[in-house]
Design an enzyme around this catalytic site. Structure first.
Site, PDB file in Angstrom:
ATOM      1  N   SER A 142      -4.673  -9.936   0.324  1.00 50.85           N
ATOM      2  CA  SER A 142      -3.210  -9.875   0.354  1.00 50.85           C
ATOM      3  C   SER A 142      -2.701  -9.506   1.733  1.00 50.85           C
ATOM      4  CB  SER A 142      -2.723  -8.836  -0.656  1.00 50.85           C
ATOM      5  OG  SER A 142      -1.350  -8.565  -0.493  1.00 50.85           O
ATOM      6  N   TYR A 167      -2.458  -0.768  -4.277  1.00 52.36           N
ATOM      7  CA  TYR A 167      -2.725  -2.205  -4.407  1.00 52.36           C
ATOM      8  C   TYR A 167      -3.374  -2.743  -3.138  1.00 52.36           C
ATOM      9  CZ  TYR A 167      -1.827  -7.220  -4.347  1.00 52.36           C
ATOM     10  OH  TYR A 167      -1.975  -8.583  -4.228  1.00 52.36           O
TER      11      TYR A 167
END
Length: 350
Positions: A142, A167
């Site tokens: 990501s 995350y």
């Protein structure tokens, strides 16, 4: 030989599965269909690829009614035994791991889910690949991984040791875990740092979906950092094209690689990291203007400060993937937003 795609009830996973199936590839899809967001949307994505949701049973194969080359399993990545069985039964040789607990803000209140899915689950995927002679593991990282970095554009050779959300930290751990398996066991692994993916069938917690829904319903939209956020919005078809190129080109070891040369995205092991983004960051306010134009409606803005876990800007340096694989996204924002709005109006009958 089959390609396993995890997360095929998800946004990117559905589009990727369909693209590979249309090419005639033998695909096995996997998803746990959790309730992080509207399960009916996930079930409708499955229907696009011919999977009938009410026939799905945990741990059992179901064949597509549209694609004879597609088999789907409902399975958790944390289910090591079930995962091992699937790999052996279908002679899995290439894997695209997209299944993960997504969302920066959700990680602030539900950290345990990220540990289980993104770290324990990814460890199980690595082990299954290792013990079943998988040729190439491609996995989703990501842009959130860049954390406190402020130098733009974000380069895969920048240090990413300061994530600002769990995350992002879980995605950083995936890259480290993948390198260790590449080094120890010769498993070819490629991590893809996706930059703000958008398009039809997108997640309800993503900006384009939230903004479109609120504007249509006449409700205010929360705009963080007072609208001064910048995002490298990347259309889902461009993401899929990039994933397919990577999948077909397994990472190769570089015998002459040394850490002091500065290329931390490669290794002596068969390991690689790429950014996949549009390389054209867009101001959030300009993004909202494009939605307004497509809807022919005005937004009611609720301007707020930067939220914890968010980064003010993302901007992808895609030099390496362009040079090595010939990848270059070409979807204009106006087209992409319009495609989403058309899908949204059709899907929700508004």
């Amino acid at each position: 030989m089959s390609i396993l795609i995890t997360g095929t009830a998800g946004f990117i996973g559905m589009h990727l599965a369909k693209a590979l199936l249309d090419k005639g590839e033998e695909v096995v899809g996997l998803d746990n269909i959790n309730d992080y967001y509207d399960v009916s949307l996930k079930n409708d994505r499955l229907r696009v690829t011919g999977i009938v949701p009410n026939k799905i049973k945990y741990g059992e194969a179901i064949k597509s009614t549209v694609y004879p080359n597609y088999t789907f399993y409902k399975l958790n990545l944390e289910d090591k035994e079930g995962l091992d069985k699937l790999f052996k039964e279908y002679n899995i040789k290439r894997v695209v791991n997209l299944a993960a607990q997504a969302g920066v803000r959700y990680s602030l209140t539900n950290p345990d889910v990220y540990i289980q899915s993104n770290i324990v689950g990814f460890g199980n995927v690595l082990e299954a690949c290792r013990h079943n002679n998988v040729e190439h593991l491609t996995y989703a990282s990501s842009s959130s991984i860049y954390g406190l970095n402020t130098e733009m554009p974000f380069s895969i050779n920048q240090n990413v040791d300061h994530p600002v959300s769990l995350y992002a930290a879980s995605k950083k751990s995936n890259e480290l875990m993948a390198h260790s398996y590449s080094h120890l066991f010769g498993l070819a692994t490629t991590g893809l740092r996706f930059f703000t993916v958008y398009g039809p069938w997108g997640r309800p917690d993503m900006a384009l979906f939230l903004f479109t829904k609120a504007i249509i319903e006449g409700k205010p939209i929360d705009v963080f950092n007072y609208g001064e956020m910048q995002r490298d919005f990347t259309y889902v078809d461009d993401i899929v094209n990039g994933v397919v190129k990577v999948l077909d080109n397994p990472a190769k070891p570089d015998a002459n690689w040394t850490l002091d040369k500065g290329d931390i995205s490669k290794s002596k092991a068969p390991y690689a990291i790429y950014n996949i983004g549009n390389s054209k960051p867009i101001r959030l306010m300009d993004f909202i203007l494009e939605i307004e134009k497509c809807l022919n409606m005005k937004a009611n803005l609720n301007l707020l400060p930067l939220q914890a876990g968010d980064v003010p800007a993302t901007y992808a340096d895609t030099t390496e993937i362009e040079k090595e694989l010939g990848y270059r996204p070409d979807t204009q924002l106006s087209y992409g937003v319009n495609q989403f709005v058309k899908w949204y109006k059709s899907y929700y009958k508004v």
